[in-house]
Write a protein that holds these residues in place. Structure first.
Motif, PDB file in Angstrom:
ATOM      1  N   LEU A  73      50.517  33.444  -5.800  1.00 19.66           N
ATOM      2  CA  LEU A  73      49.659  33.476  -6.985  1.00 19.66           C
ATOM      3  C   LEU A  73      48.269  32.926  -6.709  1.00 19.66           C
ATOM      4  CD1 LEU A  73      51.853  32.208  -9.969  1.00 19.66           C
ATOM      5  CD2 LEU A  73      50.745  34.433  -9.793  1.00 19.66           C
ATOM      6  N   ALA A  74      48.222  31.857  -5.887  1.00 16.06           N
ATOM      7  CA  ALA A  74      46.998  31.079  -5.749  1.00 16.06           C
ATOM      8  C   ALA A  74      46.085  31.547  -4.624  1.00 16.06           C
ATOM      9  CB  ALA A  74      47.359  29.609  -5.526  1.00 16.06           C
ATOM     10  N   LEU A  75      46.519  32.495  -3.810  1.00 13.76           N
ATOM     11  CA  LEU A  75      45.696  32.961  -2.696  1.00 13.76           C
ATOM     12  C   LEU A  75      44.365  33.526  -3.189  1.00 13.76           C
ATOM     13  CD1 LEU A  75      48.326  34.799  -0.446  1.00 13.76           C
ATOM     14  CD2 LEU A  75      47.038  32.740   0.162  1.00 13.76           C
ATOM     15  N   HIS A  93      40.262  30.575 -22.779  1.00 14.81           N
ATOM     16  CA  HIS A  93      40.396  29.194 -22.299  1.00 14.81           C
ATOM     17  C   HIS A  93      41.530  29.095 -21.296  1.00 14.81           C
ATOM     18  CE1 HIS A  93      40.644  24.846 -22.239  1.00 14.81           C
ATOM     19  NE2 HIS A  93      41.940  24.932 -22.545  1.00 14.81           N
ATOM     20  N   TRP A  94      41.277  28.415 -20.171  1.00 11.34           N
ATOM     21  CA  TRP A  94      42.257  28.265 -19.099  1.00 11.34           C
ATOM     22  C   TRP A  94      42.909  26.893 -19.147  1.00 11.34           C
ATOM     23  CZ3 TRP A  94      45.367  30.443 -15.817  1.00 11.34           C
ATOM     24  CH2 TRP A  94      45.838  29.767 -14.687  1.00 11.34           C
ATOM     25  N   SER A  95      44.238  26.847 -19.067  1.00 10.48           N
ATOM     26  CA  SER A  95      44.989  25.597 -18.950  1.00 10.48           C
ATOM     27  C   SER A  95      45.566  25.524 -17.544  1.00 10.48           C
ATOM     28  CB  SER A  95      46.118  25.538 -19.978  1.00 10.48           C
ATOM     29  OG  SER A  95      47.002  24.455 -19.690  1.00 10.48           O
ATOM     30  N   GLU A  96      45.026  24.627 -16.736  1.00 10.77           N
ATOM     31  CA  GLU A  96      45.514  24.488 -15.356  1.00 10.77           C
ATOM     32  C   GLU A  96      46.964  24.010 -15.336  1.00 10.77           C
ATOM     33  OE1 GLU A  96      45.656  24.628 -11.300  1.00 10.77           O
ATOM     34  OE2 GLU A  96      44.050  25.384 -12.598  1.00 10.77           O
ATOM     35  N   LYS A  99      49.036  26.999 -16.291  1.00 14.58           N
ATOM     36  CA  LYS A  99      48.653  28.250 -15.611  1.00 14.58           C
ATOM     37  C   LYS A  99      48.592  29.389 -16.640  1.00 14.58           C
ATOM     38  CE  LYS A  99      48.577  26.366 -11.521  1.00 14.58           C
ATOM     39  NZ  LYS A  99      48.641  24.957 -11.984  1.00 14.58           N
ATOM     40  N   GLN A 100      47.827  29.106 -17.704  1.00 14.01           N
ATOM     41  CA  GLN A 100      47.826  30.008 -18.856  1.00 14.01           C
ATOM     42  C   GLN A 100      46.421  30.163 -19.436  1.00 14.01           C
ATOM     43  OE1 GLN A 100      49.493  28.878 -22.955  1.00 14.01           O
ATOM     44  NE2 GLN A 100      51.155  30.086 -22.048  1.00 14.01           N
ATOM     45  N   TRP A 101      46.085  31.438 -19.753  1.00 10.27           N
ATOM     46  CA  TRP A 101      44.861  31.743 -20.500  1.00 10.27           C
ATOM     47  C   TRP A 101      45.216  31.917 -21.974  1.00 10.27           C
ATOM     48  CZ3 TRP A 101      40.007  31.651 -18.606  1.00 10.27           C
ATOM     49  CH2 TRP A 101      39.846  31.710 -17.208  1.00 10.27           C
ATOM     50  N   THR A 102      44.400  31.303 -22.846  1.00 11.97           N
ATOM     51  CA  THR A 102      44.565  31.474 -24.292  1.00 11.97           C
ATOM     52  C   THR A 102      43.299  32.132 -24.845  1.00 11.97           C
ATOM     53  OG1 THR A 102      45.975  29.516 -24.436  1.00 11.97           O
ATOM     54  CG2 THR A 102      45.008  30.324 -26.486  1.00 11.97           C
ATOM     55  N   PHE A 111      50.656  32.881 -15.813  1.00 12.88           N
ATOM     56  CA  PHE A 111      51.015  33.235 -14.441  1.00 12.88           C
ATOM     57  C   PHE A 111      52.159  32.333 -13.988  1.00 12.88           C
ATOM     58  CE2 PHE A 111      46.679  34.644 -14.947  1.00 12.88           C
ATOM     59  CZ  PHE A 111      46.712  35.904 -14.366  1.00 12.88           C
ATOM     60  N   ALA A 112      53.157  32.932 -13.342  1.00 12.54           N
ATOM     61  CA  ALA A 112      54.346  32.171 -12.988  1.00 12.54           C
ATOM     62  C   ALA A 112      54.950  32.718 -11.689  1.00 12.54           C
ATOM     63  CB  ALA A 112      55.373  32.237 -14.118  1.00 12.54           C
ATOM     64  N   TYR A 113      55.945  32.012 -11.167  1.00 11.29           N
ATOM     65  CA  TYR A 113      56.601  32.450  -9.937  1.00 11.29           C
ATOM     66  C   TYR A 113      58.102  32.244 -10.042  1.00 11.29           C
ATOM     67  CZ  TYR A 113      56.505  27.437  -8.790  1.00 11.29           C
ATOM     68  OH  TYR A 113      56.659  26.072  -8.828  1.00 11.29           O
TER      69      TYR A 113
END
Length: 428
Positions: A73-75, A93-96, A99-102, A111-113
């Motif tokens: 995901l992070a590459l 808005h990004w939540s580190e 790993k979520q955009w709102t 984004f998940a794995y």
């Protein structure tokens, strides 16, 4: 419905460029499940991200995209990085931590794995209208199917329930993905949108193709042509069976065997090669000294074969596969009377399939009785041999099979290949 879906693309401020024709086809599908991709460079990551963003203007819309590991995901250039490039300057808005955009509507893109089988249960209580998988062939089928239990929506919602995936052939999940989307496919209302490098106008195709040509034949076929049929390994040869050596005995029996083709390479075409194997035998062991191959015109092939015969010397017998029918007879007659006049030249009317003819070579190689004399041709030969009979070409293997057959002289054969008197001049 398609008009609504089309509007979610053209009027979407979070999608920074217009989709390609293939991407638009993928985005406008009105089915629950679809696979995008096949070949590398077809724009599958952008297609997947666009699909996830289509309905972020709808309150409470929830989308999630999976990769197999967090590292994937992070590459740089991967999906999460690409989303930042698209969304950092917008009102999303990004939540580190999550790993979520709102989005202003309240919609989310996560984004998940799924690194392990148990990771799928982390989403047991979640609810999504969009579930995406990037590089689906890296996942287990059980992980993919479980996430369908998370696809649901409120009664009366106009947002479609979608599973959207992108992948190239190959990987641990190749077979189940192929079965689900290419074999069952449309019968189960699962649509495969095949996209290749030529479908993506945003890439430098020439440079990317040159990079892909450096790959092994299997991966090259999968990524360059999106070939789901080529298998991971042939069943005739293994690379470690062949020992690469510096030299060969000079007092053995030598032959050069040619497998003919006469087609020039053209853009978008992958024609066969003319290939000629120089092999020697001594004491039941075999040395492949050289394999020369080229793609050229019939006249160019004639010149090549004459030049190589002159280089090998008149002591080396030259053999050539004779194609069936009168045309094959004509070609052999032309070579006997014109091209190789004065050389020991023999036609070979082959029988049996290519695989059957390769069996004796395979057995000798597995027993450790075939050596490769160091040269620039070796990697190309090993790539082809280890893919045989599933690779895109078999010309070098055919020439080796023919040469081996001429040297593997049994007692019941009437004509043997004579030893070279005084030895063959060493190749430089």
């Amino acid at each position: 419905m398609k008009a609504v879906m089309r509007a979610t693309i053209a009027e979407n401020p979070y999608i920074p460029h217009m989709p390609t024709t293939k991407q638009a086809e993928f985005l406008l599908l009105n089915v629950r499940e679809s696979l995008y991709g096949g070949a590398a460079g077809g724009g599958k990551s952008d297609a997947l991200l666009m699909a996830a963003l289509q309905y972020v203007h709808v309150p409470d819309y929830a989308a999630i995209i999976f990769r197999r590991t967090y590292k994937d995901l992070a590459l740089p250039g991967a999906l999460m990085d690409r989303a930042h490039q698209w969304l950092d300057t917008t009102d999303a808005h990004w939540s580190e931590a999550n790993k979520q955009w709102t989005f202003p509507s309240g919609a989310t893109l996560t984004f998940a794995y799924l690194a392990t089988e148990k990771d799928k249960y982390n989403y047991q209580g979640s609810e999504y209208q969009f579930v995406g998988f990037d590089e689906l062939t890296q996942f287990e089928e059980s992980q993919y199917r479980y996430l369908f239990s998370r696809l649901r929506r409120l009664d009366g919602s106009n947002v479609p329930i979608r599973a959207r995936v992108a992948s190239n052939p190959g990987g641990r999940g190749h077979e189940w993905v192929k079965q689900r989307f290419l074999v069952e496919g449309e019968k189960k209302n699962r649509i495969f949108v095949s996209a290749k490098l030529d479908d993506n106008p945003y890439l430098d195709k020439k440079e990317y193709k040159e990079s892909l040509m450096e790959l092994d034949p299997l991966t090259r076929e999968q990524l360059l042509h999106g070939d789901w049929e080529v298998r991971a390994d042939g069943n005739k040869f293994k690379r470690h069976w062949f020992k690469i050596v510096e030299d060969y005995p000079s007092d053995g029996r030598f032959v050069r065997y040619w497998d003919l083709a006469a087609t020039e390479p053209k853009e978008g075409k992958d024609p066969d090669w003319t290939a000629g194997c120089l092999m020697m035998e001594k004491g039941g062991q075999y040395w492949i000294i050289d394999i020369t191959r080229d793609r050229t015109t019939p006249k160019g092939v004639e010149q090549l074969i004459y030049n190589i015969a002159t280089q090998d010397g008149r002591e080396v017998s030259v053999h050539m596969e004779q194609e069936p029918g009168s045309s094959g007879v004509g070609v052999i007659d032309h070579y006997q009377r014109n091209v190789l006049k004065g050389f020991a030249f023999y036609p070979d009317k082959v029988t049996g399939s290519k695989e059957v003819r390769a069996n004796p070579v395979s057995a000798a190689a597995e027993a450790g009785n075939i050596f490769l004399v160091k040269g620039a041709w070796i990697n190309d030969f090993l790539d082809e041999a280890t893919s045989f009979p599933n690779g895109s070409h078999d010309d070098m293997v055919d020439s080796v099979s023919g040469a081996f057959d001429k040297l593997f002289v049994r007692k019941d054969r009437k004509r043997a290949v004579n030893p070279v008197v005084g030895g063959l001049k060493k190749r430089q």
